[in-house]
Design a protein around this motif. Structure first.
Motif, PDB file in Angstrom:
ATOM      1  N   SER A  16       0.840  -1.208   0.000  1.00  0.00           N
ATOM      2  CA  SER A  16       0.000   0.000   0.000  1.00  0.00           C
ATOM      3  C   SER A  16       0.874   1.257   0.000  1.00  0.00           C
ATOM      4  CB  SER A  16      -0.943   0.001   1.207  1.00  0.00           C
ATOM      5  OG  SER A  16      -0.209   0.060   2.414  1.00  0.00           O
ATOM      6  N   SER A  17       2.014   1.206   0.689  1.00  0.00           N
ATOM      7  CA  SER A  17       2.920   2.370   0.713  1.00  0.00           C
ATOM      8  C   SER A  17       3.505   2.593  -0.679  1.00  0.00           C
ATOM      9  CB  SER A  17       4.057   2.146   1.714  1.00  0.00           C
ATOM     10  OG  SER A  17       3.547   1.774   2.974  1.00  0.00           O
ATOM     11  N   ASP A  20       0.755   4.064  -3.057  1.00  0.00           N
ATOM     12  CA  ASP A  20       0.547   5.505  -2.860  1.00  0.00           C
ATOM     13  C   ASP A  20       1.639   6.313  -3.556  1.00  0.00           C
ATOM     14  OD1 ASP A  20      -1.652   4.933  -1.363  1.00  0.00           O
ATOM     15  OD2 ASP A  20      -0.789   5.472   0.585  1.00  0.00           O
ATOM     16  N   LYS A  24       1.179   8.787  -6.859  1.00  0.00           N
ATOM     17  CA  LYS A  24       1.596  10.187  -6.729  1.00  0.00           C
ATOM     18  C   LYS A  24       2.494  10.599  -7.898  1.00  0.00           C
ATOM     19  CE  LYS A  24       2.410  12.410  -2.311  1.00  0.00           C
ATOM     20  NZ  LYS A  24       3.204  12.153  -1.110  1.00  0.00           N
ATOM     21  N   ARG A  46      -7.873   0.106   5.557  1.00  0.00           N
ATOM     22  CA  ARG A  46      -7.407   1.459   5.875  1.00  0.00           C
ATOM     23  C   ARG A  46      -6.139   1.787   5.073  1.00  0.00           C
ATOM     24  NH1 ARG A  46      -4.466   4.372   9.894  1.00  0.00           N
ATOM     25  NH2 ARG A  46      -5.683   6.056  10.799  1.00  0.00           N
ATOM     26  N   GLU A  49      -7.056   3.067   1.571  1.00  0.00           N
ATOM     27  CA  GLU A  49      -8.037   4.164   1.457  1.00  0.00           C
ATOM     28  C   GLU A  49      -7.559   5.276   0.517  1.00  0.00           C
ATOM     29  OE1 GLU A  49      -9.066   5.724   5.294  1.00  0.00           O
ATOM     30  OE2 GLU A  49     -10.441   4.053   5.694  1.00  0.00           O
ATOM     31  N   THR A  50      -6.303   5.698   0.685  1.00  0.00           N
ATOM     32  CA  THR A  50      -5.791   6.807  -0.143  1.00  0.00           C
ATOM     33  C   THR A  50      -5.727   6.378  -1.606  1.00  0.00           C
ATOM     34  OG1 THR A  50      -4.403   7.372   1.736  1.00  0.00           O
ATOM     35  CG2 THR A  50      -3.908   8.505  -0.309  1.00  0.00           C
ATOM     36  N   LYS A  53      -8.862   6.408  -3.740  1.00  0.00           N
ATOM     37  CA  LYS A  53      -9.396   7.713  -4.163  1.00  0.00           C
ATOM     38  C   LYS A  53      -8.850   8.124  -5.528  1.00  0.00           C
ATOM     39  CE  LYS A  53     -10.122   9.455   0.480  1.00  0.00           C
ATOM     40  NZ  LYS A  53      -9.224   9.735   1.598  1.00  0.00           N
ATOM     41  N   SER A  54      -7.801   7.423  -5.989  1.00  0.00           N
ATOM     42  CA  SER A  54      -7.186   7.789  -7.273  1.00  0.00           C
ATOM     43  C   SER A  54      -7.867   7.046  -8.423  1.00  0.00           C
ATOM     44  CB  SER A  54      -5.700   7.423  -7.237  1.00  0.00           C
ATOM     45  OG  SER A  54      -5.176   7.453  -8.539  1.00  0.00           O
TER      46      SER A  54
END
Ligand SMILES: NC(=O)c1ccc[n+]([C@@H]2O[C@H](COP(=O)([O-])OP(=O)(O)OC[C@H]3O[C@@H](n4cnc5c(N)ncnc54)[C@H](O)[C@@H]3O)[C@@H](O)[C@H]2O)c1
Length: 328
Positions: A16-17, A20, A24, A46, A49-50, A53-54
């Motif tokens: 997940s890291s 993200d 980006k 969780r 989650e970020t 959104k993409s």
């Protein structure tokens, strides 16, 4: 530049890291994960989650051992590179259920390699581990050292994964880098790992159990440095190579506890137990090959990393709450 990636294990700590960070930077990611029950699904939900959104992130829930599921994943998404992180992680639990570890980590890896062959996908990054070094006497651990003596089923499964990657490079000319991660920590760290357990105990005034006499050491490596190392590998993957991704500054168990006490402003209640089967005395990465081959240069000091981790941990606790975030 690689534009489209499949990340297996995308809902986990490292996956997940990485997702993200790649999103980006404008890349498109298909994340695959089966929300394995090793730790709570709510933590993994969780984690992504970020990313969710993409519009450049797509997620498919399923198991890398399920051929039909993988066919569905690969039928409508053609990646330039696969980052294969999905695995049963953790040394100690692999002694309890070795067959499951071997099934996911070895058969799952063959499935991914077969999908690459079938769909003519040429590049992969494989998540290996410092545990393949076993009780290597020579320090720091170098990619040239013999890794024929793993001391846990988990370590053996990672070594088997590396061997399979080499075989597929040899037979089918796939470009594969195997990255040996050294104890990764930072926000989203797995709850079975020492730092997470110790912080949880410290903040709840509970006993911290140390295995051995406290002099065992780990080469703790901050998640952002690991993500930078994987990203560099994605851009450069060619042929078959193994790289250590570590911090090259091992920290003793008692020093870790002292730093956590100072950072949290609390005193630990410590209980000592004998070393556990499968555990190794120390890990210590020689990162000169990663420095020259990947431009890898860890930037986050252990003190800063622990500070960031504590901040995240307190925020996460107040968001999610519940005593069940730590598994034993
Ligand atoms: N965290 C570390 O310190 C560390 C060190 C060395 C190697 N590694 C390796 O890095 C990778 C990622 O580790 P992590 O710490 O993020 O672990 P993690 O458990 O947080 O992430 C692994 C993810 O894989 C998923 N997964 C497990 N079995 C699956 C299956 N059959 N099908 C699909 N998905 C499945 C899990 O649900 C999980 O989200 C693993 O391969 C691990 O062995 C991690």
């Amino acid at each position: 530049m690689s534009k489209r990636l499949i990340i297996t294990g995308a809902a986990g700590f490292i996956g997940s890291s990485l997702s993200d960070s790649l999103l980006k930077n404008g890349l498109t990611v298909l994340g695959i994960d089966n929300f394995d029950t090793f730790y709570h699904r709510s933590i993994k939900e969780r984690n992504i989650e970020t990313a969710l959104k993409s519009s450049s992130f797509k997620f498919m829930e399923g198991d890398i051992r399920d051929q039909d599921f993988l066919d569905r994943c690969f039928s409508d998404f053609r990646p330039d590179v696969i980052v294969h992180l999905a695995a049963k992680a953790g040394v100690r639990p692999s002694l309890i259920d070795p067959k499951l570890y071997l099934d996911v980590n070895v058969m799952g890896t063959i499935n991914i390699l077969e999908m690459m062959k079938k769909n003519n996908i040429r590049k992969m990054i494989f998540a290996s581990s410092s545990s393949v070094y076993g009780n290597n006497r020579k320090i720091p651990f170098s990619e040239n050292d013999c890794v024929d003596y793993p001391v846990s089923p988990y370590a053996a499964s990672k070594k088997a994964g590396e061997l399979l990657c080499h075989t597929y490079n040899h037979l089918f000319n796939l470009d594969i880098f195997c990255l040996r991660f050294f104890t990764v920590y930072g926000p989203r760290q797995r709850p079975d790992l020492a730092i997470h357990k110790f912080v949880n105990a410290l903040l709840n005034d509970e006993v911290i159990t140390l295995y051995g006499d406290g002099t065992s050491s780990r080469d703790y490596t901050y998640i952002d440095d690991i993500v930078r190392g994987i990203s560099a590998a994605i851009e450069r993957v060619k042929g078959y190579q193994i790289f250590n991704l570590g911090n090259s500054r091992p920290v003793e168990l008692t020093s870790l506890v002292k730093l956590l006490e100072q950072s949290a402003g609390r005193s630990a209640h410590i209980k000592y137990l004998p070393m556990q089967d499968g555990d190794v005395e120390r890990t210590f990465a020689d990162i000169s090959k990663a420095a020259s081959g990947l431009g890898f240069n860890p930037e986050i000091s252990f003190e800063t990393g622990i500070k960031n981790y504590l901040k995240w941990f307190k925020e996460m606790k107040s968001d999610v709450g519940g005593p069940d975030l730590t598994i034993e």
